[in-house]
Design an enzyme around this catalytic site. Structure first.
Site, PDB file in Angstrom:
ATOM      1  N   GLU A   1       0.835  -1.207   0.000  1.00  0.00           N
ATOM      2  CA  GLU A   1       0.000   0.000   0.000  1.00  0.00           C
ATOM      3  C   GLU A   1       0.867   1.253   0.000  1.00  0.00           C
ATOM      4  O   GLU A   1       0.559   2.238  -0.661  1.00  0.00           O
ATOM      5  CB  GLU A   1      -0.901   0.036   1.233  1.00  0.00           C
ATOM      6  CG  GLU A   1      -1.973  -1.021   1.256  1.00  0.00           C
ATOM      7  CD  GLU A   1      -2.832  -0.894   2.490  1.00  0.00           C
ATOM      8  OE1 GLU A   1      -3.957  -0.393   2.354  1.00  0.00           O
ATOM      9  OE2 GLU A   1      -2.363  -1.276   3.585  1.00  0.00           O
TER      10      GLU A   1
ATOM     11  N   TYR B   1     -11.807  28.051   1.665  1.00  0.00           N
ATOM     12  CA  TYR B   1     -11.857  26.605   1.456  1.00  0.00           C
ATOM     13  C   TYR B   1     -10.890  26.121   0.395  1.00  0.00           C
ATOM     14  O   TYR B   1     -10.458  24.973   0.427  1.00  0.00           O
ATOM     15  CB  TYR B   1     -13.276  26.107   1.194  1.00  0.00           C
ATOM     16  CG  TYR B   1     -14.091  26.901   0.219  1.00  0.00           C
ATOM     17  CD1 TYR B   1     -13.929  26.745  -1.149  1.00  0.00           C
ATOM     18  CD2 TYR B   1     -15.048  27.800   0.674  1.00  0.00           C
ATOM     19  CE1 TYR B   1     -14.691  27.480  -2.043  1.00  0.00           C
ATOM     20  CE2 TYR B   1     -15.820  28.532  -0.209  1.00  0.00           C
ATOM     21  CZ  TYR B   1     -15.637  28.365  -1.571  1.00  0.00           C
ATOM     22  OH  TYR B   1     -16.391  29.088  -2.452  1.00  0.00           O
TER      23      TYR B   1
ATOM     24  N   GLU C   1      -7.252   6.380  10.514  1.00  0.00           N
ATOM     25  CA  GLU C   1      -7.614   7.083  11.741  1.00  0.00           C
ATOM     26  C   GLU C   1      -6.584   8.180  12.040  1.00  0.00           C
ATOM     27  O   GLU C   1      -6.944   9.304  12.407  1.00  0.00           O
ATOM     28  CB  GLU C   1      -7.686   6.112  12.926  1.00  0.00           C
ATOM     29  CG  GLU C   1      -8.854   5.151  12.877  1.00  0.00           C
ATOM     30  CD  GLU C   1      -8.610   3.871  12.086  1.00  0.00           C
ATOM     31  OE1 GLU C   1      -7.718   3.837  11.183  1.00  0.00           O
ATOM     32  OE2 GLU C   1      -9.336   2.889  12.347  1.00  0.00           O
TER      33      GLU C   1
ATOM     34  N   LYS D   1     -11.323   5.213   2.045  1.00  0.00           N
ATOM     35  CA  LYS D   1     -10.276   4.398   1.418  1.00  0.00           C
ATOM     36  C   LYS D   1     -10.979   3.326   0.575  1.00  0.00           C
ATOM     37  O   LYS D   1     -11.060   2.162   0.958  1.00  0.00           O
ATOM     38  CB  LYS D   1      -9.386   3.774   2.503  1.00  0.00           C
ATOM     39  CG  LYS D   1      -8.171   3.055   1.971  1.00  0.00           C
ATOM     40  CD  LYS D   1      -7.291   2.574   3.139  1.00  0.00           C
ATOM     41  CE  LYS D   1      -6.074   1.849   2.632  1.00  0.00           C
ATOM     42  NZ  LYS D   1      -5.221   1.382   3.739  1.00  0.00           N
TER      43      LYS D   1
END
Length: 131
Positions: free
Chosen positions: A24, A56, A76, A101
């Protein structure tokens, strides 16, 4: 401030190299981020001046830098880092961050994996109080 308004940025997709597995981190993948900032927009609405609100576009660039930056094992942790970036602007009282994800290494059919964190500005330290 009696109420909080919201700025929502959703679907920000950025390539990153996060994950527990070595492949990954080596191959990387797209991550999608949704942000919900809570703050007062009253002054910005009255002044019609971008300096009185969270820009933004600039926030999106900062968040993209976090996602594309230093790899972490867990989304997380990534969500926590993004929340910290959003709370750097003192006008933001709290933020909800969802990190998606959709290409997680799960050997089953699934639509998405996501983690959501809710973070608030830490309370101000109390001044010396004399009783």
């Amino acid at each position: 401030m009696d109420f909080l308004d919201e700025i929502v940025l959703s679907g920000l997709t950025v390539f990153g190299r996060h994950g527990v597995y070595a492949h990954e981190r080596e191959e990387g993948q797209d991550f999608t981020v949704d942000l919900r900032l809570r703050l007062s927009l009253e002054q910005a609405a009255a002044s019609d001046d971008v300096t009185d609100t969270v820009h933004y576009g600039e926030l999106a660039e900062k968040v993209a830098g976090v996602v594309a930056g230093e790899p972490v094992h867990l989304i997380e942790t990534l969500a926590e880092r993004i929340a910290a970036v959003a709370l750097e602007d003192e006008r933001v009282q709290n933020v909800t961050v969802t990190v998606h994800k959709p290409h997680a290494p799960i050997p089953l059919n699934f639509a998405d994996v996501a983690v959501t964190v809710n973070r608030s500005r830490p309370p101000q330290a109390l001044e010396d109080i004399t009783i």
